[in-house]
Design a protein around this motif. Sequence first.
Motif, PDB file in Angstrom:
ATOM      1  N   LEU A  79       0.842  -1.179   0.000  1.00  0.00           N
ATOM      2  CA  LEU A  79       0.000   0.000   0.000  1.00  0.00           C
ATOM      3  C   LEU A  79       0.886   1.242   0.000  1.00  0.00           C
ATOM      4  O   LEU A  79       2.024   1.212   0.467  1.00  0.00           O
ATOM      5  N   ASP A  80       0.356   2.349  -0.482  1.00  0.00           N
ATOM      6  CA  ASP A  80       1.165   3.546  -0.671  1.00  0.00           C
ATOM      7  C   ASP A  80       1.810   4.056   0.614  1.00  0.00           C
ATOM      8  O   ASP A  80       2.896   4.607   0.584  1.00  0.00           O
ATOM      9  N   ARG A  81       1.158   3.887   1.748  1.00  0.00           N
ATOM     10  CA  ARG A  81       1.707   4.414   3.001  1.00  0.00           C
ATOM     11  C   ARG A  81       2.405   3.337   3.823  1.00  0.00           C
ATOM     12  O   ARG A  81       2.587   3.497   5.026  1.00  0.00           O
ATOM     13  N   ALA A  82       2.800   2.254   3.180  1.00  0.00           N
ATOM     14  CA  ALA A  82       3.457   1.153   3.890  1.00  0.00           C
ATOM     15  C   ALA A  82       4.730   1.637   4.566  1.00  0.00           C
ATOM     16  O   ALA A  82       5.506   2.415   4.001  1.00  0.00           O
ATOM     17  N   VAL A  83       4.972   1.140   5.784  1.00  0.00           N
ATOM     18  CA  VAL A  83       6.147   1.550   6.549  1.00  0.00           C
ATOM     19  C   VAL A  83       7.437   1.165   5.829  1.00  0.00           C
ATOM     20  O   VAL A  83       8.484   1.779   6.027  1.00  0.00           O
ATOM     21  N   SER A  84       7.363   0.165   4.962  1.00  0.00           N
ATOM     22  CA  SER A  84       8.538  -0.258   4.203  1.00  0.00           C
ATOM     23  C   SER A  84       9.076   0.837   3.300  1.00  0.00           C
ATOM     24  O   SER A  84      10.234   0.797   2.890  1.00  0.00           O
ATOM     25  N   PHE A  85       8.246   1.827   2.986  1.00  0.00           N
ATOM     26  CA  PHE A  85       8.651   2.868   2.051  1.00  0.00           C
ATOM     27  C   PHE A  85       8.604   4.251   2.677  1.00  0.00           C
ATOM     28  O   PHE A  85       8.283   5.237   2.024  1.00  0.00           O
ATOM     29  N   TRP A 164      -6.259 -13.316  -0.149  1.00  0.00           N
ATOM     30  CA  TRP A 164      -5.715 -12.024  -0.574  1.00  0.00           C
ATOM     31  C   TRP A 164      -4.193 -12.078  -0.678  1.00  0.00           C
ATOM     32  O   TRP A 164      -3.607 -11.582  -1.632  1.00  0.00           O
ATOM     33  N   ALA A 165      -3.566 -12.669   0.321  1.00  0.00           N
ATOM     34  CA  ALA A 165      -2.098 -12.751   0.307  1.00  0.00           C
ATOM     35  C   ALA A 165      -1.610 -13.559  -0.885  1.00  0.00           C
ATOM     36  O   ALA A 165      -0.640 -13.187  -1.552  1.00  0.00           O
ATOM     37  N   GLN A 166      -2.289 -14.664  -1.155  1.00  0.00           N
ATOM     38  CA  GLN A 166      -1.868 -15.514  -2.263  1.00  0.00           C
ATOM     39  C   GLN A 166      -1.969 -14.778  -3.594  1.00  0.00           C
ATOM     40  O   GLN A 166      -1.133 -14.968  -4.486  1.00  0.00           O
ATOM     41  N   ALA A 178      -2.350  -7.757 -12.646  1.00  0.00           N
ATOM     42  CA  ALA A 178      -2.188  -6.479 -11.950  1.00  0.00           C
ATOM     43  C   ALA A 178      -3.529  -5.954 -11.457  1.00  0.00           C
ATOM     44  O   ALA A 178      -3.621  -5.396 -10.358  1.00  0.00           O
ATOM     45  N   GLU A 179      -4.580  -6.147 -12.244  1.00  0.00           N
ATOM     46  CA  GLU A 179      -5.909  -5.683 -11.829  1.00  0.00           C
ATOM     47  C   GLU A 179      -6.427  -6.506 -10.658  1.00  0.00           C
ATOM     48  O   GLU A 179      -7.038  -5.964  -9.719  1.00  0.00           O
ATOM     49  N   ARG A 180      -6.168  -7.807 -10.664  1.00  0.00           N
ATOM     50  CA  ARG A 180      -6.567  -8.635  -9.515  1.00  0.00           C
ATOM     51  C   ARG A 180      -5.853  -8.160  -8.251  1.00  0.00           C
ATOM     52  O   ARG A 180      -6.461  -8.096  -7.167  1.00  0.00           O
ATOM     53  N   ALA A 181      -4.571  -7.841  -8.379  1.00  0.00           N
ATOM     54  CA  ALA A 181      -3.809  -7.359  -7.223  1.00  0.00           C
ATOM     55  C   ALA A 181      -4.369  -6.029  -6.721  1.00  0.00           C
ATOM     56  O   ALA A 181      -4.477  -5.809  -5.506  1.00  0.00           O
ATOM     57  N   ARG A 182      -4.734  -5.146  -7.639  1.00  0.00           N
ATOM     58  CA  ARG A 182      -5.311  -3.855  -7.240  1.00  0.00           C
ATOM     59  C   ARG A 182      -6.622  -4.069  -6.477  1.00  0.00           C
ATOM     60  O   ARG A 182      -6.872  -3.430  -5.446  1.00  0.00           O
ATOM     61  N   GLN A 183      -7.456  -4.968  -6.951  1.00  0.00           N
ATOM     62  CA  GLN A 183      -8.727  -5.244  -6.288  1.00  0.00           C
ATOM     63  C   GLN A 183      -8.511  -5.826  -4.895  1.00  0.00           C
ATOM     64  O   GLN A 183      -9.245  -5.503  -3.954  1.00  0.00           O
ATOM     65  N   VAL A 184      -7.488  -6.694  -4.770  1.00  0.00           N
ATOM     66  CA  VAL A 184      -7.177  -7.265  -3.459  1.00  0.00           C
ATOM     67  C   VAL A 184      -6.745  -6.176  -2.485  1.00  0.00           C
ATOM     68  O   VAL A 184      -7.167  -6.162  -1.315  1.00  0.00           O
ATOM     69  N   LYS A 185      -5.900  -5.258  -2.934  1.00  0.00           N
ATOM     70  CA  LYS A 185      -5.460  -4.174  -2.061  1.00  0.00           C
ATOM     71  C   LYS A 185      -6.642  -3.342  -1.583  1.00  0.00           C
ATOM     72  O   LYS A 185      -6.720  -2.967  -0.409  1.00  0.00           O
ATOM     73  N   ALA A 187      -9.791  -4.381  -1.371  1.00  0.00           N
ATOM     74  CA  ALA A 187     -10.600  -5.210  -0.474  1.00  0.00           C
ATOM     75  C   ALA A 187      -9.961  -5.296   0.912  1.00  0.00           C
ATOM     76  O   ALA A 187     -10.661  -5.212   1.939  1.00  0.00           O
ATOM     77  N   ALA A 188      -8.640  -5.467   0.951  1.00  0.00           N
ATOM     78  CA  ALA A 188      -7.948  -5.554   2.237  1.00  0.00           C
ATOM     79  C   ALA A 188      -8.049  -4.239   2.996  1.00  0.00           C
ATOM     80  O   ALA A 188      -8.272  -4.222   4.214  1.00  0.00           O
TER      81      ALA A 188
END
Length: 398
Positions: A79-85, A164-166, A178-185, A187-188
């Motif tokens: 996610l855009d505000r992830a602490v990793s970044f 979602w993780a998978q 990429a669209e599936r990943a966006r939808q998962v983000k 949803a999460a």
Amino acid sequence: MKCPRLYDVADVPALDFDPFLRKSLQDAPVSRIRLPHGEGDCWLVTRYADVRFVTSDPRFSRDIVGLPIPKMTKHFIPLDRAVSFVDPPDHARVRAVVAPAFTQRNMERLRPQAQAILDRLVDGLLESGPPADLIRHITSPFPLDVVSEVLGIPAADRSRVRDWAQTLLTRASDQAGAERARQVKEAARGYFRDLAAQRRAEPRSDLMSAMVAAVGEGRIDDEELLALATLMGLNGWHAVRNNTSNMMYALLTRTRLMDRLRSEPQLVPQAVDELLRWIPHKHGVGQPRIATEDVEVGGVLIRQGEFVYVSYVTANWDERVYPDPDRIDFDRKGPPHVAFGYGPHFCVGPLLARMESEVLLSTLVRRLPAMRLAIPQDQVRWQTDVLIRGPVDLPVTW
């Protein structure tokens, strides 16, 4: 300058070491590469000392969100505000909210609960009768239940987190992925936003309640909470699921090592540590940094504005640090491995992952001393198109 090599990750068999990474470590420890997605070239750093230098030097920034980076996947995983970044000091501010939950003292408090969860799962495995899938019965539900208990995710919702993780942690090489990943983000985010609202109304003794309280105190904001919860919930299952599955595969296919743990169960913590070093747990590389000024790394000049990836997998196989690195040695001495990263962005939950792995290995060795693979090892199926390596299933008998 040589044309940068393309690193388009192939699905390496079982736990074989990635030949591209091996060659990079041996022949070009700091080299220019291209990745399958994104824009431009980047640097790949592979040696132990150089990896630790890049990951701890403040001139290499993780503040890369929104930049046109070269990358392994078509989508951007966190996610855009992830602490990793987030760079210090904001990184330390956000991390401080969750760090107290993962202290050694709290892990020891959690260990009996983790043991109870695992004992229940092993009971189910035994009741199902051999052969049985060790992943379906043990190495997948165990870390999912443990991290869910820490965060406060209800049992009824855990299968969604797993799915979602998978999806999110795949290479997603086309637009549909990429669209599936966006939808998962999305949803999460929505799920954890609702869970946070529940804890705001009715606080409990879980990490989500602690993060909600931190928002109320102004220590983090709502977006940082959502990014933290998503990171810990999804990665906290996926990484441990695959690492413990890989550990069991390595032991089940090396009877000498398994026999030693059966006769010397006190070696389990050392075994876990060595297996964390040895297992090439990632396909490809993680997330990059950007040089904020010209910096020399391993005798190579990296210019301001250039992207740099490091490989913790190759650092853990650097023979300058770990002689005979491809041998699993429970008595190995030497500096600590970097399987959980290094520097300010060192993984927030390594003590949890270690505790889970120790409980899992010690329990299986004790309760199923005759356990062995139920199929030839070359018939074990492995996940494809994923960033964290692991078997699909692990049929065992006893």
